[in-house]
Design an enzyme around this catalytic site. Structure first.
Site, PDB file in Angstrom:
ATOM      1  N   HIS A 179     107.593 103.367  72.495  1.00  0.00           N
ATOM      2  CA  HIS A 179     108.928 103.957  72.534  1.00  0.00           C
ATOM      3  C   HIS A 179     109.605 103.761  71.183  1.00  0.00           C
ATOM      4  O   HIS A 179     109.864 102.629  70.771  1.00  0.00           O
ATOM      5  CB  HIS A 179     109.759 103.303  73.641  1.00  0.00           C
ATOM      6  CG  HIS A 179     109.278 103.629  75.015  1.00  0.00           C
ATOM      7  ND1 HIS A 179     110.003 104.394  75.900  1.00  0.00           N
ATOM      8  CD2 HIS A 179     108.120 103.316  75.659  1.00  0.00           C
ATOM      9  CE1 HIS A 179     109.330 104.533  77.033  1.00  0.00           C
ATOM     10  NE2 HIS A 179     108.180 103.874  76.912  1.00  0.00           N
ATOM     11  N   CYS A 199     112.579 104.294  70.435  1.00  0.00           N
ATOM     12  CA  CYS A 199     113.902 103.696  70.562  1.00  0.00           C
ATOM     13  C   CYS A 199     113.830 102.173  70.481  1.00  0.00           C
ATOM     14  O   CYS A 199     114.835 101.504  70.222  1.00  0.00           O
ATOM     15  CB  CYS A 199     114.575 104.133  71.861  1.00  0.00           C
ATOM     16  SG  CYS A 199     113.694 103.661  73.357  1.00  0.00           S
ATOM     17  N   CYS A 232     112.806 109.959  74.956  1.00  0.00           N
ATOM     18  CA  CYS A 232     113.619 109.159  75.863  1.00  0.00           C
ATOM     19  C   CYS A 232     114.982 109.816  76.023  1.00  0.00           C
ATOM     20  O   CYS A 232     115.549 110.361  75.079  1.00  0.00           O
ATOM     21  CB  CYS A 232     113.750 107.721  75.377  1.00  0.00           C
ATOM     22  SG  CYS A 232     114.967 107.454  74.084  1.00  0.00           S
ATOM     23  N   GLU A 233     115.485 109.777  77.235  1.00  0.00           N
ATOM     24  CA  GLU A 233     116.735 110.457  77.523  1.00  0.00           C
ATOM     25  C   GLU A 233     117.959 109.680  77.037  1.00  0.00           C
ATOM     26  O   GLU A 233     119.066 110.208  77.043  1.00  0.00           O
ATOM     27  CB  GLU A 233     116.862 110.716  79.027  1.00  0.00           C
ATOM     28  CG  GLU A 233     116.916 109.481  79.885  1.00  0.00           C
ATOM     29  CD  GLU A 233     116.950 109.795  81.371  1.00  0.00           C
ATOM     30  OE1 GLU A 233     117.630 109.062  82.114  1.00  0.00           O
ATOM     31  OE2 GLU A 233     116.302 110.782  81.784  1.00  0.00           O
ATOM     32  N   HIS A 234     117.755 108.429  76.634  1.00  0.00           N
ATOM     33  CA  HIS A 234     118.894 107.616  76.204  1.00  0.00           C
ATOM     34  C   HIS A 234     119.222 107.796  74.727  1.00  0.00           C
ATOM     35  O   HIS A 234     120.397 107.792  74.347  1.00  0.00           O
ATOM     36  CB  HIS A 234     118.615 106.134  76.490  1.00  0.00           C
ATOM     37  CG  HIS A 234     118.341 105.875  77.931  1.00  0.00           C
ATOM     38  ND1 HIS A 234     117.303 105.079  78.367  1.00  0.00           N
ATOM     39  CD2 HIS A 234     118.956 106.326  79.053  1.00  0.00           C
ATOM     40  CE1 HIS A 234     117.305 105.036  79.688  1.00  0.00           C
ATOM     41  NE2 HIS A 234     118.285 105.793  80.128  1.00  0.00           N
ATOM     42  N   HIS A 235     118.202 107.935  73.887  1.00  0.00           N
ATOM     43  CA  HIS A 235     118.428 108.070  72.448  1.00  0.00           C
ATOM     44  C   HIS A 235     117.802 109.333  71.859  1.00  0.00           C
ATOM     45  O   HIS A 235     117.929 109.587  70.670  1.00  0.00           O
ATOM     46  CB  HIS A 235     117.870 106.844  71.705  1.00  0.00           C
ATOM     47  CG  HIS A 235     118.472 105.549  72.142  1.00  0.00           C
ATOM     48  ND1 HIS A 235     117.894 104.747  73.115  1.00  0.00           N
ATOM     49  CD2 HIS A 235     119.612 104.922  71.768  1.00  0.00           C
ATOM     50  CE1 HIS A 235     118.648 103.678  73.310  1.00  0.00           C
ATOM     51  NE2 HIS A 235     119.689 103.756  72.500  1.00  0.00           N
ATOM     52  N   GLN A 252     110.008 106.553  81.053  1.00  0.00           N
ATOM     53  CA  GLN A 252     108.581 106.504  81.356  1.00  0.00           C
ATOM     54  C   GLN A 252     108.319 106.249  82.837  1.00  0.00           C
ATOM     55  O   GLN A 252     107.395 106.827  83.426  1.00  0.00           O
ATOM     56  CB  GLN A 252     107.904 105.429  80.515  1.00  0.00           C
ATOM     57  CG  GLN A 252     106.394 105.346  80.722  1.00  0.00           C
ATOM     58  CD  GLN A 252     105.742 104.326  79.814  1.00  0.00           C
ATOM     59  OE1 GLN A 252     106.199 104.103  78.694  1.00  0.00           O
ATOM     60  NE2 GLN A 252     104.692 103.682  80.275  1.00  0.00           N
TER      61      GLN A 252
END
Length: 231
Positions: free
Chosen positions: A145, A147, A76-79, A117
């Site tokens: 996920h 995260c 995931c690009e956030h975490h 996703q």
């Protein structure tokens, strides 16, 4: 130069979490992490067009081709935590078929990048639609996920399902229903459940369905269908 900078950054991370970067088990960790990242994010260097066009073959077949249970690992690009799941891909040939191994390779092109996703599902579908030029493409991704599991809400049993439809899968109800019924059989075999609920957004309106029931919720520009599959 970039390799050294990356490895130094990993050392900084280890120091940030109060680790001893000089202890035996961590001496080669920055190098190992760099090599792992080069592989896990190799999708940035791959071209789906090149992959697909290397294995296009003329065919008179115009029936649905389904490749299911394509395992993938993304981040995931956030975490920058793992996304672990399976992709199910279908297309209807339009004079050409693609080598079956190329479909999982296309999935990996986009999975081996920082992702959300929803976007990854669209990218896989659009790449196949653009370069294979079929009568229709459908992609469904079911993933966990980390995260959401390792941190934050810590919901270990939750999964996320996303879909992307093009061509006949979006405009023709019978085509999409055939694809969903195939997936239902797959999920039923894997889980032993005789009920599966999926949510999709479609452009058509219909109340005629002999195989399963659905409840639709009208929106301004499309129909959202809530499918209840029953054995």
């Amino acid at each position: 130069m970039k390799e050294i900078e990356f490895e130094n950054s990993i050392k900084n991370i280890l120091e940030f979490i109060d680790e001893d970067v000089t202890r035996e088990g961590l001496l080669d960790t920055p190098k190992r992490v760099r090599k792992a990242y080069e592989f896990m994010f190799s999708g940035y260097k791959l071209d789906p067009k090149e992959i697909i066009q290397k294995a296009l073959f003329t065919s008179t077949n115009d029936e649905m081709v389904v490749v299911k249970d394509i395992e993938f690992y993304s981040f995931c690009e956030h975490h920058m935590l793992p996304i672990i799941g399976k992709a199910h891909v279908a297309y209807i040939p339009n004079g050409k078929v693609v080598g079956l191994s190329k479909i999982p390779r296309v999935v990996d092109v986009f999975a081996r990048r920082l992702q959300i996703q929803e976007q990854m599902t669209e990218q896989i579908c659009d790449a196949l639609n653009e370069h294979l030029k079929p009568k229709g493409v459908a992609v469904i991704v079911d993933a966990r996920h980390m995260c959401m599991e390792m941190r934050g809400v810590q919901k270990i049993c939750s999964t996320t399902i996303t879909s992307s439809l093009r061509g006949l899968f979006k405009s023709d109800k019978k085509t999409k229903d055939e694809f969903l019924s195939i997936l239902f059989d797959v999920i039923k075999k894997q889980t032993g459940c005789n009920q599966v609920i999926l949510n999709f957004t479609c452009e058509y309106t219909s109340t005629d369905d002999q195989n399963w029931s659905y409840i639709d919720h009208q929106s301004a520009e499309s129909q959202d269908y809530h499918y209840l599959f029953e054995n």
